[in-house]
Design a protein around this motif. Structure first.
Motif, short mmCIF file in Angstrom:
data_model
loop_
_atom_site.label_atom_id
_atom_site.label_comp_id
_atom_site.label_asym_id
_atom_site.label_seq_id
_atom_site.Cartn_x
_atom_site.Cartn_y
_atom_site.Cartn_z
N MET A 136 0.84 -1.21 0.00
CA MET A 136 0.00 0.00 0.00
C MET A 136 0.87 1.25 0.00
O MET A 136 1.96 1.24 0.55
N ILE A 137 0.36 2.29 -0.61
CA ILE A 137 1.16 3.50 -0.80
C ILE A 137 0.60 4.65 0.04
O ILE A 137 -0.62 4.88 0.06
N PHE A 138 1.51 5.35 0.73
CA PHE A 138 1.12 6.48 1.57
C PHE A 138 1.99 7.68 1.26
O PHE A 138 3.16 7.53 0.91
N ALA A 139 1.40 8.88 1.40
CA ALA A 139 2.16 10.09 1.06
C ALA A 139 2.14 11.12 2.19
O ALA A 139 1.17 11.20 2.95
N GLY A 140 3.23 11.90 2.24
CA GLY A 140 3.32 12.99 3.20
C GLY A 140 3.69 14.26 2.46
O GLY A 140 4.54 14.24 1.57
N ILE A 141 3.02 15.39 2.79
CA ILE A 141 3.30 16.67 2.16
C ILE A 141 3.67 17.66 3.26
O ILE A 141 2.91 17.84 4.22
N ASP A 142 4.84 18.30 3.13
CA ASP A 142 5.29 19.26 4.14
C ASP A 142 5.40 20.63 3.46
O ASP A 142 6.30 20.86 2.65
N ILE A 143 4.48 21.54 3.78
CA ILE A 143 4.51 22.87 3.17
C ILE A 143 5.20 23.82 4.14
O ILE A 143 4.63 24.24 5.15
N GLY A 144 6.45 24.14 3.83
CA GLY A 144 7.22 25.03 4.69
C GLY A 144 7.17 26.46 4.16
O GLY A 144 6.59 26.73 3.12
N SER A 145 7.83 27.34 4.90
CA SER A 145 7.79 28.75 4.51
C SER A 145 8.60 29.01 3.25
O SER A 145 8.30 29.91 2.49
N ILE A 146 9.63 28.21 3.03
CA ILE A 146 10.47 28.42 1.85
C ILE A 146 10.31 27.29 0.83
O ILE A 146 10.16 27.53 -0.35
N THR A 147 10.31 26.05 1.31
CA THR A 147 10.17 24.92 0.38
C THR A 147 9.01 24.02 0.75
O THR A 147 8.63 23.90 1.91
N ALA A 148 8.46 23.36 -0.31
CA ALA A 148 7.42 22.36 -0.12
C ALA A 148 8.04 21.00 -0.44
O ALA A 148 8.78 20.87 -1.42
N LYS A 149 7.77 20.03 0.44
CA LYS A 149 8.37 18.71 0.26
C LYS A 149 7.28 17.65 0.19
O LYS A 149 6.22 17.79 0.79
N ALA A 150 7.55 16.56 -0.56
CA ALA A 150 6.62 15.44 -0.60
C ALA A 150 7.41 14.15 -0.49
O ALA A 150 8.56 14.08 -0.92
N ALA A 151 6.78 13.13 0.11
CA ALA A 151 7.45 11.82 0.26
C ALA A 151 6.42 10.72 0.07
O ALA A 151 5.25 10.90 0.41
N ILE A 152 6.89 9.60 -0.49
CA ILE A 152 5.99 8.46 -0.68
C ILE A 152 6.60 7.22 -0.05
O ILE A 152 7.78 6.94 -0.23
N ILE A 153 5.76 6.49 0.68
CA ILE A 153 6.21 5.25 1.32
C ILE A 153 5.36 4.10 0.77
O ILE A 153 4.14 4.23 0.64
N LYS A 154 6.05 2.99 0.40
CA LYS A 154 5.33 1.81 -0.08
C LYS A 154 5.87 0.60 0.68
O LYS A 154 7.09 0.38 0.69
N GLU A 155 4.98 -0.19 1.25
CA GLU A 155 5.38 -1.37 2.04
C GLU A 155 6.50 -1.00 3.01
O GLU A 155 7.55 -1.65 3.05
#
Lengths: 255, 410
Positions: A1-20
């Motif tokens: 299964m796939i899960f995602a995280g989004i981090d919206i910071g003041s300067i940069t926006a980050k995204a990450a995906i985790i699978k199994e």
């Protein structure tokens, strides 16, 4: 299964995906002024990079100061809990986290199970954050990325006495005019920031092993200045900047 | 009305309307004092008000006014005006607001009625000494200073004698200003009524030990005004009797003020007057109820020192040993007691820029509570009346993170 995280910071926006339970991709872009657009862009670009479609993602958690504007997220959690989960995922031994981002610095204490038990953050003042270093880099006409390596060449760090970022900038400009060595000024800037950040860590009685996260962790000079200040080793993962998004993805899996 | 509206109506506390009416009448009486041949005394929130009530003098509280200014979101303008006058922005925002309001005569009620005398008791802080001296000069009226030494541990015989003597001096002062003799029988009556009022206030506050809690600390901040301003009057006793009945009824019917109370919190320090609604919703959205606080309980914590049948002789200790005038260890002990009594999951401390006695020592109390009570403690930096010290986004993150820690622990 796939899960995602989004981090919206003041300067940069980050995204990450985790699978199994494996990190399969991360992505970083500048946030700009529209946090919703940034959150959509960083997620879509990461999905494209990882060759995954949106409907394959089961749960999405948003974090960072712009967390409440990520309208497609299932839940919003603070960066404190996300950095805790991210650091624990990257290294389960970690007990203390120092996260230095664009405008926030924080110290986080974890228990033996990687759960956050205490934290402290900078209040109303951005001295000792990425913003402080950005302002200084501009005053010195240097790329932000170069500050760290240059500071390591210092032989006598200059003392920056101003507490305020804006006044410290004036102080630095006058040092440049007095022809103080650039390496020493930059080392002084790092020590000034490290002093502010270290107080947050000592306040919550931070425990080793300590990991530094957030964009500023990429600055080797800052890591060294903090190690000297706190008198302990500080670990840095290559995913330091994306740690919040990674933690959000980890928590999405548990949601 | 649909089900949702009926639910919301049930949640509301009915006594709030009566409270507003009582406070309105009280302020009208104060504003029209001269026409009714009555004198007005400005007094500090911790000052001995009962002798004033016994002499039919109307007590007025610049601090209560400061709270109203904060709640009406007028604090910033008054603080700026005071700073333009030359007062430092590190000075208590109640003091800044009161000093500038006395000149401008603005604010939610058009300014306080001018005092005929000032009564200053420094059990709450040392700022009041200079603040009241300034106002005494400005209004050109007599000032009585009631000096209560800090009582770190014990109430020594020296302190006892020193403070008790001042009660007599206070009475002489009042006789001089009013040109009337002090009625000791009336004083004994007022003393009993004051004691009853404090007892009832304590009972009201104790109702929130029940889960779900019938009211929050935010409600307590509102209902507090009566025991502060009209302590010693029958109005106060009658109202709190009604309020207590309403709380007991709510408990009987299982009506909790927070619809889905899962987490019980304790608040420390004065309220953030201009953000009560936002704070209340913020915590309620997390299913958290601020069930108690160290501020409102200060107006019934002296009961153990007072002998209702020997009021005048026993209040010296009561007025000296208030929460803000004791040692940090003793303050921490009281906090731990409250944590046990109210079954608290987390402690929220407002580091109030304006109030040095309340805010110094908070870090120590935080550490003691974390180690002895083993619950998470959140510190938020703000100010009670000056909104420039409040940063919503930062505070929101801290509250959210604090609640996440509590939620994962339960």
């Amino acid at each position: 299964m796939i899960f995602a995280g989004i981090d919206i910071g003041s300067i940069t926006a980050k995204a990450a995906i985790i699978k199994e339970n494996r990190l399969i991709g991360t992505h970083v872009i500048f946030t700009g002024y529209n946090t919703l657009t940034a959150s959509q862009k960083v997620f879509e670009e990461l999905l494209s990079k990882a060759d995954i479609s949106k409907d394959e993602v089961k749960t999405i958690i948003a974090t960072g100061y712009g967390r409440n504007s990520v309208d497609y997220a299932d839940k919003a959690l603070t960066e404190i809990i996300c950095h805790g989960a991210g650091a624990h995922f990257l290294n389960p031994e970690i007990r203390g986290i120092i996260d230095v981002g664009g405008q926030d610095s924080k110290a986080i204490l974890l228990d033996n199970n990687g759960k956050v038990i205490n934290f402290s953050m900078n209040d109303k003042c951005a001295a000792g954050t990425g913003r402080f270093l950005e302002v200084m880099a501009r005053a010195l006409e240097l790329d932000l990325d170069r500050l760290g390596e240059i500071s390591l060449k210092a032989d006598a760090p200059t003392n920056i006495s101003s507490i305020c970022t804006v006044f410290a900038e004036s102080e630095v400009i006058s040092m440049i005019a007095k022809q103080e060595k650039r390496e020493n000024i930059i080392a002084g800037i790092h020590e000034s920031a490290a002093a502010r950040i270290a107080t947050l860590a000592t306040k919550i009685k931070i425990k080793e092993p300590v990991m530094m996260t957030g964009g500023v962790a990429k600055n080797k000079g800052m890591v060294k200045a903090l190690e000297n200040r706190l008198n302990c080793k500080i670990l840095v993962s290559k995913s330091a900047q994306e740690n919040g998004a990674i933690g959000a993805a980890v928590l999405a899996a548990r949601y | 009305m649909n089900d949702n509206t009926i639910e919301k109506e049930k949640q509301k506390i009915a006594s709030a309307k009566k409270m507003r009416d009582i406070m309105t009448t009280y302020y009208i009486d104060a504003m029209t004092a001269k026409e009714n041949n009555k004198l007005v005394a400005w007094i500090t929130s911790g000052g001995p008000v009962e002798p004033l009530i016994a002499m039919d003098i109307i007590p007025v509280y610049p601090e209560n006014h400061g709270a109203m200014i904060g709640a009406s979101k007028m604090g910033e303008d008054f603080c700026i005006k005071a700073e333009e006058m030359g007062y430092n922005n590190d000075l208590c925002s109640y003091a800044r607001a009161d000093i500038s309001c006395a000149i401008v005569k603005g604010g939610p009620i058009g300014g306080l009625p001018e005092p005929d005398m000032l009564i200053c008791c420094n059990n709450i802080c040392g700022t009041v000494l200079k603040w009241y001296e300034i106002q005494a000069r400005f209004f050109n009226v007599p000032l009585f200073i009631f000096d209560t030494p800090v009582c770190h541990t014990e109430y020594s015989p020296e302190i006892a004698k020193y403070v008790r003597t001042q009660i007599d001096e206070y009475i002489s002062f009042l006789e001089k200003v009013t040109k009337k003799s002090f009625d000791y029988d009336r004083m004994a009556e007022v003393g009993k009524i004051s004691y009853q009022g404090q007892l009832l206030w304590r009972k009201v506050l104790n109702t929130t030990a029940h889960c779900p809690s019938p009211m929050t600390a935010f409600d307590a901040f509102f209902f507090l005004a009566l025991i502060v301003t009209l302590r010693g009057t029958q109005t106060t006793v009658d109202f709190y009797k009604e309020l207590l009945l309403e709380m007991e009824e709510r408990i009987k019917n299982g009506i909790g003020i927070v619809p889905n109370e899962k987490y019980r919190l304790l608040w420390d320090n004065l309220p953030i007057w201009y953000q009560l609604k936002w704070l209340s919703s913020k915590f309620s959205d997390h299913d958290a109820c601020l069930v108690a606080d160290t501020y409102t309980s200060a107006w019934c914590s002296s009961l153990k020192y007072i002998d209702e049948n020997n009021f005048l002789n026993s209040i010296a200790e009561g007025y000296t040993r208030i929460y803000l005038n004791i040692g940090v260890d003793q303050m921490a002990d009281q906090v731990i007691e409250m944590i046990k009594f109210y079954d608290i999951d987390g402690f929220v401390m407002h580091s109030n820029r304006s109030c040095k006695p309340y805010s110094f020592g908070q870090l120590d109390i935080k550490r003691i509570v974390e180690s002895k009570a083993d619950i998470p403690v959140l510190m938020i930096e703000a100010d009670m009346t000056d909104p420039r010290a409040f940063s919503q986004s930062q505070i929101e993150t801290r509250i959210d993170a604090f609640m996440e820690i509590i939620q994962q622990g339960k």
